[in-house]
Enzyme design. Structure first.
Site, PDB file in Angstrom:
ATOM      1  CG  HIS A  63      -8.924 -11.138   3.748  1.00  0.00           C
ATOM      2  ND1 HIS A  63      -9.622 -10.579   4.791  1.00  0.00           N
ATOM      3  CD2 HIS A  63      -8.440 -10.165   2.962  1.00  0.00           C
ATOM      4  CE1 HIS A  63      -9.280  -9.466   4.715  1.00  0.00           C
ATOM      5  NE2 HIS A  63      -8.391  -9.196   3.776  1.00  0.00           N
ATOM      6  CD  GLU A 105     -11.667 -12.652   6.984  1.00  0.00           C
ATOM      7  OE1 GLU A 105     -12.316 -12.572   6.140  1.00  0.00           O
ATOM      8  OE2 GLU A 105     -10.581 -12.019   6.944  1.00  0.00           O
ATOM      9  CB  ILE A 145     -11.492  -0.859  -3.398  1.00  0.00           C
ATOM     10  CG1 ILE A 145      -9.989  -1.111  -2.708  1.00  0.00           C
ATOM     11  CG2 ILE A 145     -12.099  -2.158  -3.929  1.00  0.00           C
ATOM     12  CD1 ILE A 145     -10.006  -1.760  -1.676  1.00  0.00           C
ATOM     13  CG  ASP A 150     -18.683   7.011  -0.115  1.00  0.00           C
ATOM     14  OD1 ASP A 150     -18.425   7.898   0.950  1.00  0.00           O
ATOM     15  OD2 ASP A 150     -17.945   6.290  -0.514  1.00  0.00           O
ATOM     16  N   PRO A 203     -15.442   0.734   4.733  1.00  0.00           N
ATOM     17  CG  PRO A 203     -14.655   2.581   6.061  1.00  0.00           C
ATOM     18  CD  PRO A 203     -15.284   2.229   4.955  1.00  0.00           C
ATOM     19  CB  SER A 260     -15.435  -4.284   2.184  1.00  0.00           C
ATOM     20  OG  SER A 260     -15.008  -3.452   3.182  1.00  0.00           O
ATOM     21  NE  ARG A 261     -10.573  -5.701   7.188  1.00  0.00           N
ATOM     22  CZ  ARG A 261      -9.970  -5.568   6.014  1.00  0.00           C
ATOM     23  NH1 ARG A 261     -10.112  -6.194   5.174  1.00  0.00           N
ATOM     24  NH2 ARG A 261      -8.689  -4.948   6.129  1.00  0.00           N
ATOM     25  CG  ASP A 296     -11.518 -12.033  -0.826  1.00  0.00           C
ATOM     26  OD1 ASP A 296     -11.082 -13.224  -0.981  1.00  0.00           O
ATOM     27  OD2 ASP A 296     -10.686 -10.978  -0.420  1.00  0.00           O
TER      28      ASP A 296
END
Ligand code: NAI
Length: 328
Positions: free
Chosen positions: A294, A262, A156, A175, A205, A232-233, A257
């Site tokens: 989400h 959530e 992504i 990364d 992640p 992502s989260r 998002d």
């Protein structure tokens, strides 16, 4: 093999039913309940269960599933931070997921959130509906010639990096495993990315090392007027620190998002309920925050790909073949 689906919505049924004819050895049963230890205890005659992002797939659930004869947990999503893989292995349950059903779907949503906050689309929409055609307070910023910082340049993140390049941005990446396909991305340290980026988009992640990676210390390292996007989260961002950063006028805009807490909200209509958590209301009290529920993954193309990969996973498991989507 019968597969019991948890948290099945109308759109899940549509996308899976559209192709189930191609899998004569599989039978699908749809349940609206979320997967948790209690709902797992009702599983009968199913060697496989299928769950989504907010399932409780912890150790207790695994033990109950094992006692019900379940051998396969099919996650119909990419992220699996909610799955206790060690417990699954101990219980003899294979876990499979859908690693990259449509990275572009999520990346396009991330850019939609970034564009919406940068051009105040959420406010402009409501103004025009109210016949208020004033532009006062709606001045935006260009992305062209600005710097995008992509945290996590996997599938992504790479799609988001390409979109940002298309906007004419310089693209920085952070990364541990630089993506060799992204020759236009400059890999830098996290501190360098935070201090140089005008748009920061999170695509790594949620794991122990990334929990609350956006906190008051990392926020303080960002440029003033930065745009922060998280598709992502929720756990990547410390909400209290984000609120503090917003109050200190750090952000031009924030597009989320996903957000902490959530779990109790997502994918359900709660418009007549007294809400027991206040994260979205707190964040939406600020004029420069946009939240979606989400839905980054939610395109026709992605739903089709989720259905076919999930059923191919089940078919591969049944045939004793490796598909490369096993998580344990
Ligand atoms: P991926 O596995 O292809 O990429 C993740 C990248 O993050 C990898 O390159 C990895 O090396 C990197 N990474 C790991 N730890 C890191 C760290 N500490 N700092 C920086 N980078 C780190 O995963 P993909 O498919 O790109 O998905 C990313 C995330 O997007 C998923 O984990 C999931 O949480 C989220 N997601 C959200 C959706 C939505 O609807 N909003 C839908 C699908 C995924």
């Amino acid at each position: 093999m019968k597969i019991t689906f948890f948290d099945a919505k109308g759109y899940d049924k549509e996308s899976f039913d559209a192709i189930i004819g191609q899998y004569p050895d599989l039978e699908l049963e749809y349940w609206s309940a979320e997967l948790n230890p209690k709902s797992a205890s009702y599983v009968t005659d199913s060697e496989a269960v299928c769950a989504f992002v907010n399932a409780d797939a912890g150790a207790m659930t695994m033990r109950v599933l094992e006692s019900r004869g379940v051998k396969l947990l099919l996650m119909r999503c990419a992220g699996y931070n909610n799955v206790d893989l060690t417990a699954a292995s101990e219980c003899g349950i294979t876990v499979m997921h859908v690693p990259g059903y449509s990275p572009e779907a999520v990346a396009e949503h991330a850019m939609a959130l970034a564009s919406a906050v940068s051009r105040h689309i959420h406010k402009a929409y409501i103004r025009v509906r109210e016949n208020n055609f004033s532009l006062q307070g709606l001045v935006g910023v260009n992305f062209h010639s600005k710097t995008a910082g992509i945290i996590g340049t996997g599938k992504i993140g790479a799609a988001m990096a390409r979109i940002c390049r298309g906007y004419g941005m310089r693209v920085l990446g952070y990364d541990m495993y630089p993506n060799k396909d992204l020759d236009f991305v400059e890999y830098v340290t996290l501190d360098e990315l935070l201090s140089q980026s005008d748009l920061i988009s999170l695509h790594c992640p949620l794991i122990k090392e990334t929990y609350h990676m956006i906190n008051i210390y990392t926020i303080n390292k960002m440029k003033d007027g930065v745009i922060l996007v998280n598709t992502s989260r929720g756990g990547l961002i410390d909400t209290d620190d984000l609120v503090r950063g917003i109050r200190e006028h750090k952000f031009l805009g924030v597009g989320l998002d996903v957000y902490e807490e959530e779990h109790d909200n997502v994918f359900e209509n709660h418009e007549d309920d007294i809400m027991m958590n206040s994260t979205p209301s707190r964040l939406l009290s600020f004029p420069n925050v946009i939240i979606t529920s989400h839905q980054g993954f939610f395109t026709e193309e992605a739903l089709g790909a989720i259905a076919s990969t999930t059923l191919n996973n089940a078919k591969g498991f049944l045939a004793g073949e490796k598909t490369g989507t096993e998580l344990n």
